[in-house]
Design a protein around this motif. Structure first.
Motif: not given
Length: 342
Positions: A41-47, A19-22
């Protein structure tokens, strides 16, 4: 904790998320236990991102419930703003599970990571722990960040004989007994904080934090650099002769291997090494790299282990269950296993 199977199921269910951050790699292995009770749980967002490992006991109902509900809450409400919001969420989800009258319990360890607002800046970590899974912080050179927790981790294992935990247990009507060398709440549970475990939440109160076993997370904040990496491991990784420093060192070695960096390979290696070091528990390991990009390999993968006890129904069931974690049937898994070991 004795051996539940005649042979360990060493197949690994793997997950990779870019992803974008991770960039995240996750591996889970059944091991010697009759069934797999961990969830994640893996919940990776942009920031920002939420990464958690939930180690069930007495069944997989609680760990699966809590992991699913956390994912739903994050999708609906976004990142919790502060410690109070994180604690409130954990206690609310614990009450939901208790109200469902399902058996079992689960520890939980997690990190909420905020990416830097400027290139090259530090990442902010809000680390939470309920029980005895661990969060570790590794450095690119293979050393472990000397955290304030158990064995240089960022988290402290919530064991019943930890003085602060014993005090709460006894104050709220419980007791700590040593059974075969292990301190247990009311002679039963070997951790003092957990989701579920309704039988240990009947005395004390009225606040949910005021029971012999509670689901209030212990929270700490840290800063780290973009070349550092996070590891979240269930207690099965740690129960043998595999100290945190060695866990981080092995992961770092795999991250330095030739070719594209694959955090899942580091997580797989840690699970296999934990079995070699004497673990008899389920095994879960998550490696979180700071900085975005693609992760090489399949998003979901089944890495087969030897099918060593085909005549044993419990072994066959556990082997099939691990294949299902990676979206495969037992016949498909055995076909891949045959090709893998040919």
């Amino acid at each position: 904790m004795g051996q539940g199977l005649p042979k360990a199921v060493t197949s690994v269910a793997v997950k990779r998320v870019g992803g974008t951050a991770f960039r995240v790699g996750f591996a889970e292995m059944n091991g010697w236990r009759p069934s797999m009770e961990d969830a994640h749980v893996i919940y990776a967002q942009d920031t920002w991102g939420f990464f958690g490992v939930f180690d069930g006991h007495g069944g997989d109902q609680c760990s699966g419930f809590i992991a699913r509900r956390i994912h739903e809450e994050l999708a609906q409400s976004g990142m919790p703003d502060d410690d109070e919001a994180v604690i409130a969420l954990a206690l609310r989800l614990d009450k939901e599970f208790l109200d469902s009258n399902q058996p079992s319990g689960s520890t939980g360890t997690f990190v909420i990571v905020k990416a830097p607002t400027t290139p090259g800046g530090n990442y902010h970590l809000r680390v939470g722990n309920i029980g005895d899974s661990r969060v570790l912080l590794g450095r690119a050179d293979g050393s472990i960040y000397p955290g304030p927790g158990t064995d240089s981790g960022l988290t402290t294992d919530h064991k019943p004989d930890l003085p602060s935990e014993r005090q709460r247990i006894e104050r709220t009507g419980g007791n700590v007994q040593e059974v075969m060398g292990v301190a247990r709440v009311n002679g039963d549970l070997a951790v003092s904080r957990a989701f579920g475990d309704a039988q240990h939440k009947t005395t004390g109160g009225p606040k949910p934090e005021d029971h012999p076993v509670c689901a209030a997370p212990e929270l700490m904040e840290f800063e780290c650099g973009p070349t550092d990496f996070l590891m979240l491991v269930c207690d099965g990784i740690s129960e043998g002769s595999f100290p945190n420093e060695a866990v981080v060192r092995l992961a770092a070695e795999k991250l330095k291997a030739e070719g594209p960096v694959d955090p899942a390979q580091a997580a797989i290696a840690v699970c296999h090494e934990a079995i070699k070091c004497g673990s008899k528990d389920n095994l879960s390991c998550m490696v979180v790299l700071l900085g975005g990009g693609e992760v090489p390999g399949e998003g979901v993968e089944f890495v087969p282990g030897p099918f060593e006890a085909p005549e044993n129904a419990a072994f066959r069931k556990a082997y099939a269950a691990m294949a299902e974690h990676a979206g495969m049937s037992l016949p498909q898994a055995l076909e891949k296993q045959g090709a893998y070991f040919r």
